[in-house]
Design a protein around this motif. Sequence first.
Motif, PDB file in Angstrom:
ATOM      1  N   LEU A 217     -16.878 -35.292  17.766  1.00 49.61           N
ATOM      2  CA  LEU A 217     -17.198 -34.245  17.252  1.00 49.61           C
ATOM      3  C   LEU A 217     -16.420 -32.980  18.059  1.00 49.61           C
ATOM      4  N   LEU A 218     -16.618 -32.996  19.306  1.00 44.14           N
ATOM      5  CA  LEU A 218     -15.958 -32.139  20.290  1.00 44.14           C
ATOM      6  C   LEU A 218     -14.494 -32.391  20.388  1.00 44.14           C
ATOM      7  N   MET A 219     -14.046 -33.544  20.080  1.00 47.51           N
ATOM      8  CA  MET A 219     -12.875 -33.644  20.532  1.00 47.51           C
ATOM      9  C   MET A 219     -12.010 -33.605  18.996  1.00 47.51           C
ATOM     10  N   GLN A 220     -12.940 -33.398  17.895  1.00 50.77           N
ATOM     11  CA  GLN A 220     -12.094 -33.594  16.587  1.00 50.77           C
ATOM     12  C   GLN A 220     -11.512 -34.855  16.145  1.00 50.77           C
ATOM     13  N   LEU A 221     -12.158 -35.860  16.837  1.00 49.53           N
ATOM     14  CA  LEU A 221     -11.670 -37.181  16.487  1.00 49.53           C
ATOM     15  C   LEU A 221     -12.326 -37.590  14.876  1.00 49.53           C
ATOM     16  N   ILE A 222     -13.565 -36.898  14.661  1.00 54.18           N
ATOM     17  CA  ILE A 222     -14.147 -36.796  13.374  1.00 54.18           C
ATOM     18  C   ILE A 222     -14.355 -35.436  13.089  1.00 54.18           C
TER      19      ILE A 222
ATOM     20  N   GLY B  67     -15.262 -20.903  23.904  1.00 59.72           N
ATOM     21  CA  GLY B  67     -15.183 -19.972  22.904  1.00 59.72           C
ATOM     22  C   GLY B  67     -14.321 -19.956  21.900  1.00 59.72           C
ATOM     23  N   ARG B  68     -13.476 -21.135  21.771  1.00 54.62           N
ATOM     24  CA  ARG B  68     -12.761 -21.396  20.867  1.00 54.62           C
ATOM     25  C   ARG B  68     -13.011 -22.481  19.979  1.00 54.62           C
ATOM     26  N   PRO B  69     -12.726 -22.529  18.688  1.00 51.80           N
ATOM     27  CA  PRO B  69     -13.091 -23.788  17.719  1.00 51.80           C
ATOM     28  C   PRO B  69     -12.440 -25.035  18.384  1.00 51.80           C
ATOM     29  N   VAL B  70     -13.384 -26.099  18.131  1.00 58.34           N
ATOM     30  CA  VAL B  70     -12.579 -27.287  18.502  1.00 58.34           C
ATOM     31  C   VAL B  70     -11.412 -27.682  18.137  1.00 58.34           C
ATOM     32  N   GLY B  71     -10.866 -27.177  16.843  1.00 60.60           N
ATOM     33  CA  GLY B  71      -9.503 -27.725  16.502  1.00 60.60           C
ATOM     34  C   GLY B  71      -8.531 -27.081  16.997  1.00 60.60           C
TER      35      GLY B  71
ATOM     36  N   MET C  88     -19.558 -16.395  28.369  1.00 64.05           N
ATOM     37  CA  MET C  88     -19.224 -17.711  27.296  1.00 64.05           C
ATOM     38  C   MET C  88     -19.517 -18.700  27.809  1.00 64.05           C
ATOM     39  N   ASP C  89     -20.008 -19.837  26.877  1.00 64.82           N
ATOM     40  CA  ASP C  89     -20.431 -20.858  27.249  1.00 64.82           C
ATOM     41  C   ASP C  89     -19.119 -21.863  27.151  1.00 64.82           C
ATOM     42  N   ALA C  90     -19.462 -22.987  28.102  1.00 66.45           N
ATOM     43  CA  ALA C  90     -18.186 -24.050  28.138  1.00 66.45           C
ATOM     44  C   ALA C  90     -18.182 -24.837  26.818  1.00 66.45           C
ATOM     45  N   ILE C  91     -19.175 -25.188  26.255  1.00 68.43           N
ATOM     46  CA  ILE C  91     -19.437 -25.940  25.085  1.00 68.43           C
ATOM     47  C   ILE C  91     -20.685 -25.356  24.278  1.00 68.43           C
ATOM     48  N   ARG C  92     -20.410 -25.226  22.988  1.00 70.25           N
ATOM     49  CA  ARG C  92     -21.648 -24.763  22.157  1.00 70.25           C
ATOM     50  C   ARG C  92     -21.406 -25.247  20.927  1.00 70.25           C
TER      51      ARG C  92
END
Lengths: 318, 261, 292
Positions: A55-60, A71-75, A1-5
């Motif tokens: 985008l990673l923080m879901q600010l946008i 491994g989880r969606p950013v939201g 599992m990646d940290a960020i993908r």
Amino acid sequence: MDAIRTEGLTKHYRVGFWRPRPYVALEGLTLEVRQGEVFGFLGPNGAGKTTTLKLLMQLIYPTSGHAEILGRPVGDAAVRRRVGYLPENPSFYDYLTAEELLEYVGALFGYGPSARRARAARLLDEVGIGAERRLHLRKFSKGMLQRVGIAQALVNDPEVIVFDEPMSGLDPLGRREIRELVLRLRDRGCTVFFSSHVLADAEALCSRVAIVAGGRLAAVGQLADLVAFQVRGWELVVAGLGPEAVERAKGAGLVMRATAVGDGRYALELPLSVAPERALAELTTGGARLVSLNPLRETLEDFFVRQVGAAPRDRGLD
Amino acid sequence: MRVIGHVAVNVFKESVRDRVLYNLVAFAALLIGASYLIGQLTAGQDVKIIKDLGLAAIATFGLLIAVFIGIGLVWNEVERRSIYSLLSKPIRRYEFILGKYAGLALTLLVNVAIMTAAFYAVLAYLATQFPGSGAVDPGLLRAVALIVLELLLVTAIALFFSTFSSPFLSAALTFGLWVIGHFNADLRNFEAVVQSPAAARLARGLYYVLPNFAAFDIKTQAVQALPVPGSYLVATALYGVVYIALLLAGAVMVFARRDFK
Amino acid sequence: MKGALILVVLLAGVVGLQAVHERGGGRPAAREESLLYVRSPEAAARLALSYRSLLADLYWIRAVQYYGGTRLSTDPDRQYALLYPLLDLTTSLEPRFNVAYYYGSTFLAEAPPGGPGRPDLAIALLQKGLRAQPGRWEFAQWIGFVHYWWRQDYEQAAAWFGRAAQFPNAPIWMAPLAATTLAEGGRRDSSRLLWQQVADTAEDEGFRNEARRRLLQLDAMDQIDRLQQIVNGYRQQRGVLPADWDELRRAGSLQGTPVDPTGVPYRLQAEGVTLGPGSRLFPLPAERARVR
């Protein structure tokens, strides 16, 4: 599992009020950051770095594409408990003290009163905020706010840390401290994903980097592979040299450019084609004394220009 | 719920430190000064006038706080970028909005409570000066209760605008709605004034949709110790609560979709 | 240092100019209180938003100040032109501002120079109050009062007292008052009865005081009548008017210098006995023959 993908992560804005036109902030970014790495996200100003981090923080919200953290969606709310984020040029509440801000953040994570006090104290020590922690944040300088911003990103002992321009606003000493902090975090097993437009930061810290320009990914890899050999010349500083000798050296093609730096000193730029030892030998026979010799690396901007070539200036979609 | 509470306490703390409560000094000075002056100016009606003035001042100071803090609640966080780090924490966007609202509501409640206490202190003093005037009348609290509700509604309006518009525009829109809300009865009877049936229908529609602020104003009735039916109070309170819920739902929806560029 | 000097010079300039200004006598004189910006009660009520009661209070204070100020002014042509509009605005903004009706009608009815002498406007104001609160018998009573006291129209007064007596919550003395007014209107006894009721029953301290003053006036009128008789008797006996009260005292007609119920000595003049200067009972109400 990646940290960020991320996969094909794309963000278009509409700019202009009367006749909104689309603007490509980020186009099709696909990227993996492995767990435990310090990953530099580099690019000139306006390249799309901050957009990606938001985008990673879901600010946008993305126009299209997909992003995951651990491994989880950013939201996913649960994933936020395992992430720390430092926004660009952070700013907080004028009338809270640094201590209170960190305790507030700790409260949002659900820590009890004594736990959040202890964490606040430990983190402020770690980022080098001393007695000022009892001052209202409106009295803080930019560099101190940056340190507070880093501290608030670490309140929850995050596994993945996202820093947007962590070195900005810091003096050289501060930069060194933050570099050391990032290395400590790496040693604890954290993944650190940070953006910067300064190559030196990345060189000192990163196992891998990604380079974006014009909203598109330009290169990914180990920094050494991408830029380390790109020395484009040498800078030689000498003393005790007359102007005629400098002109002569220029005429012989040993020196590309000469700048008088006072006190009979000259900063001389040597082309890559001339071995610095040879130029030095020639000049010392003319009475020059060596002050310093440094390789001239290409700047990140130079690198971008070369990598991206003529980066598309017009980012409209039309 | 816990997160909303933390956000609310933070808003309260910040507004207190931003010297919002200084208005209380102005309020006390106004009321005490007026009580002294009015005795010199008028015949007999000191107590009535102080009651009118006290209630109007509570409503006005509260209105100014509700509008001028409300319009900045969300906007300032976005503008000053403090929202970026906050929303990266385990806090949902609706919790942020509700917490902000609850924080300002708490500020207003504390403010109105202190103003009301000061008001009754002045009335108690007047009662010693004018025995038998019925100065200390608990019935005034009915008016205060509806003022609180009105302020909560104003706050919700200001907060709603604050989620997407600049403070200046939000203030103008909120004050605008507040003023129109007092002309509500005129909208109802618009067909008596205009010829066009379309305009009359539009006015009638606005009458139902726009917040009816006039309904919350029972200051005159309270001062005159007139009966206000409990059913009226309940219906008005219900109207206020539902309207606030509508606005907060709207604010949450707007805010949930927003990009923080 | 230079900055401080500039500030000092500018401050000196401000002070100097203010002194020049003052020597010039201040602002050019304007007629005070001659303007009423909003005359339409409907417009005022709209503009008041949620501050109707407070605005009513302001207009009420203005009305009281205007009445008092005009009354005290030395202008021989003083007018009370704004009094009714101010009271009308006050009561339109707050139709239950009862004190404004009661005091306002008293101000309006008061004869010149102490008031505009407009009992008609006083009655109009009270009728407006009765329309706003049709259940208040006090308005009917006060209308009767204005007819009685300021117009000496005892039939109208009796009719209004009779109307007041019809209200379900009217006091029991209202019906006899109507009857007495019709039978004996204009007599001091009936006036005394009227004021005594007010003095005993009015809610407002100011009204009770006013009623007590009226009762003292009636006492003073009785005393003046008796003194006039003594003066007239002296004149018949000696053929000349007494020079002062001392003469009457030496003649044994009086015990000492006669004073009115507020303690101010009466004045003896060729035209007759009057209130002394400065008596707060001045002016005494006019007494006319009963209107038929």
